[in-house]
Scaffold this motif. Structure first.
Motif, short mmCIF file in Angstrom:
data_model
loop_
_atom_site.label_atom_id
_atom_site.label_comp_id
_atom_site.label_asym_id
_atom_site.label_seq_id
_atom_site.Cartn_x
_atom_site.Cartn_y
_atom_site.Cartn_z
N THR A 61 -30.53 42.48 -77.59
CA THR A 61 -30.58 41.73 -76.34
C THR A 61 -29.22 41.21 -75.86
OG1 THR A 61 -31.09 39.63 -77.46
CG2 THR A 61 -32.96 41.02 -76.77
N VAL A 62 -28.19 41.37 -76.66
CA VAL A 62 -26.86 40.93 -76.22
C VAL A 62 -25.88 42.11 -76.25
CG1 VAL A 62 -24.93 39.37 -76.68
CG2 VAL A 62 -27.27 38.56 -77.01
N ILE A 63 -25.69 42.71 -77.41
CA ILE A 63 -24.67 43.76 -77.54
C ILE A 63 -25.07 45.03 -76.79
CG2 ILE A 63 -23.49 45.25 -79.19
CD1 ILE A 63 -23.45 42.86 -81.09
N LEU A 64 -26.30 45.50 -76.97
CA LEU A 64 -26.74 46.72 -76.28
C LEU A 64 -26.66 46.60 -74.76
CD1 LEU A 64 -27.81 49.60 -76.46
CD2 LEU A 64 -30.12 48.65 -76.59
N PHE A 82 -21.31 48.69 -69.46
CA PHE A 82 -20.07 49.45 -69.39
C PHE A 82 -20.33 50.94 -69.15
CE2 PHE A 82 -18.19 45.73 -71.64
CZ PHE A 82 -17.30 45.40 -70.63
N LEU A 83 -21.40 51.46 -69.71
CA LEU A 83 -21.78 52.84 -69.45
C LEU A 83 -22.13 53.03 -67.98
CD1 LEU A 83 -22.51 55.71 -70.47
CD2 LEU A 83 -24.82 54.83 -70.85
N LEU A 84 -22.94 52.13 -67.43
CA LEU A 84 -23.31 52.22 -66.01
C LEU A 84 -22.10 52.05 -65.10
CD1 LEU A 84 -26.67 50.24 -66.02
CD2 LEU A 84 -26.36 52.72 -65.81
N LYS A 85 -21.19 51.18 -65.48
CA LYS A 85 -19.96 50.97 -64.69
C LYS A 85 -19.11 52.24 -64.72
CE LYS A 85 -16.59 47.92 -63.27
NZ LYS A 85 -16.52 47.67 -61.87
N THR A 86 -18.99 52.86 -65.89
CA THR A 86 -18.22 54.09 -66.02
C THR A 86 -18.84 55.22 -65.20
OG1 THR A 86 -17.55 53.43 -68.25
CG2 THR A 86 -17.28 55.75 -67.68
N LEU A 87 -20.16 55.26 -65.18
CA LEU A 87 -20.85 56.31 -64.43
C LEU A 87 -20.92 56.01 -62.93
CD1 LEU A 87 -23.83 56.99 -66.86
CD2 LEU A 87 -21.78 58.40 -66.51
N GLY A 88 -20.47 54.82 -62.53
CA GLY A 88 -20.46 54.47 -61.12
C GLY A 88 -21.81 54.01 -60.59
N LYS A 89 -22.73 53.64 -61.46
CA LYS A 89 -24.06 53.20 -61.04
C LYS A 89 -24.08 51.72 -60.65
CE LYS A 89 -25.95 57.17 -61.71
NZ LYS A 89 -26.30 58.01 -60.58
#
Length: 185
Positions: A33-36, A42-49
């Motif tokens: 609930t915190v780290i994931l 960061f994954l969504l930010k990298t993918l531009g979502k």
């Protein structure tokens, strides 16, 4: 907020729960609930979502809310099961319902305050635990009411939400916790 609810439960619960189990649950919940969610952001930010952590538009909220639903489902299936700790199980079911309601509102282009959803859901869980265990936590409830007011004020001050979005967020967080009371109280 979920981790705060779990810590509060373990601190106030009159039930005996072995310390190893408490530590294992807290570590597991912290990871999920915190780290994931941070890694998924960061994954969504990298993918531009998503553009920023603020998820300013309803369109940006959809994928993170769907991912959060999956994370909560994993918690319900693997970490907090109804046979172990029924109060926490229904707390997380309430969180799942609130997240799905927020997702539905986002699909209909309404941006409910996720901050208010989380703090009002936690407040309601604390109040219900107080009744369930017959413990006096009036100081904690008063502090939570002040925190709810501070959260609402800060969201208004930052022009992140209007009154309707804050009120809707408060209801979306509190109502599922209230609806689930008959299942565990």
């Amino acid at each position: 907020m979920p981790i705060l609810g779990v810590i509060f439960y373990f601190y106030k619960s009159p039930r005996f729960i072995p310390e190893e189990i408490i530590k294992a649950k807290l570590v597991s919940l912290f990871i999920l609930t915190v780290i994931l969610p941070i890694l998924l952001y960061f994954l969504l930010k990298t993918l531009g979502k998503v553009q920023s952590i603020y998820l300013a538009t309803t369109k940006e909220r959809i994928i993170p809310l769907i991912l959060n639903c999956f994370v909560i489902i994993i918690v319900l299936q693997r970490i907090i099961t109804p046979s172990q700790i029924v109060e926490l199980y229904f707390f997380f079911v309430g969180i799942l319902i609130s997240t799905m309601a927020c997702l539905t509102l986002a699909l209909f282009k309404f941006k409910a305050s996720i901050h208010m959803i989380s703090v009002s859901g936690l407040f309601m869980f604390f109040a219900i635990l107080s009744i369930h265990f017959s413990i006096n936590i009036n100081g904690t409830l008063a502090l939570m009411a002040i925190i709810m007011g501070a959260v609402a004020t800060s969201r208004l001050h930052l022009n992140a939400h209007n009154y309707k979005e804050l009120i809707m967020g408060g209801f979306v967080g509190a109502i599922p916790q209230l609806i689930l009371v008959p299942y565990w109280l």
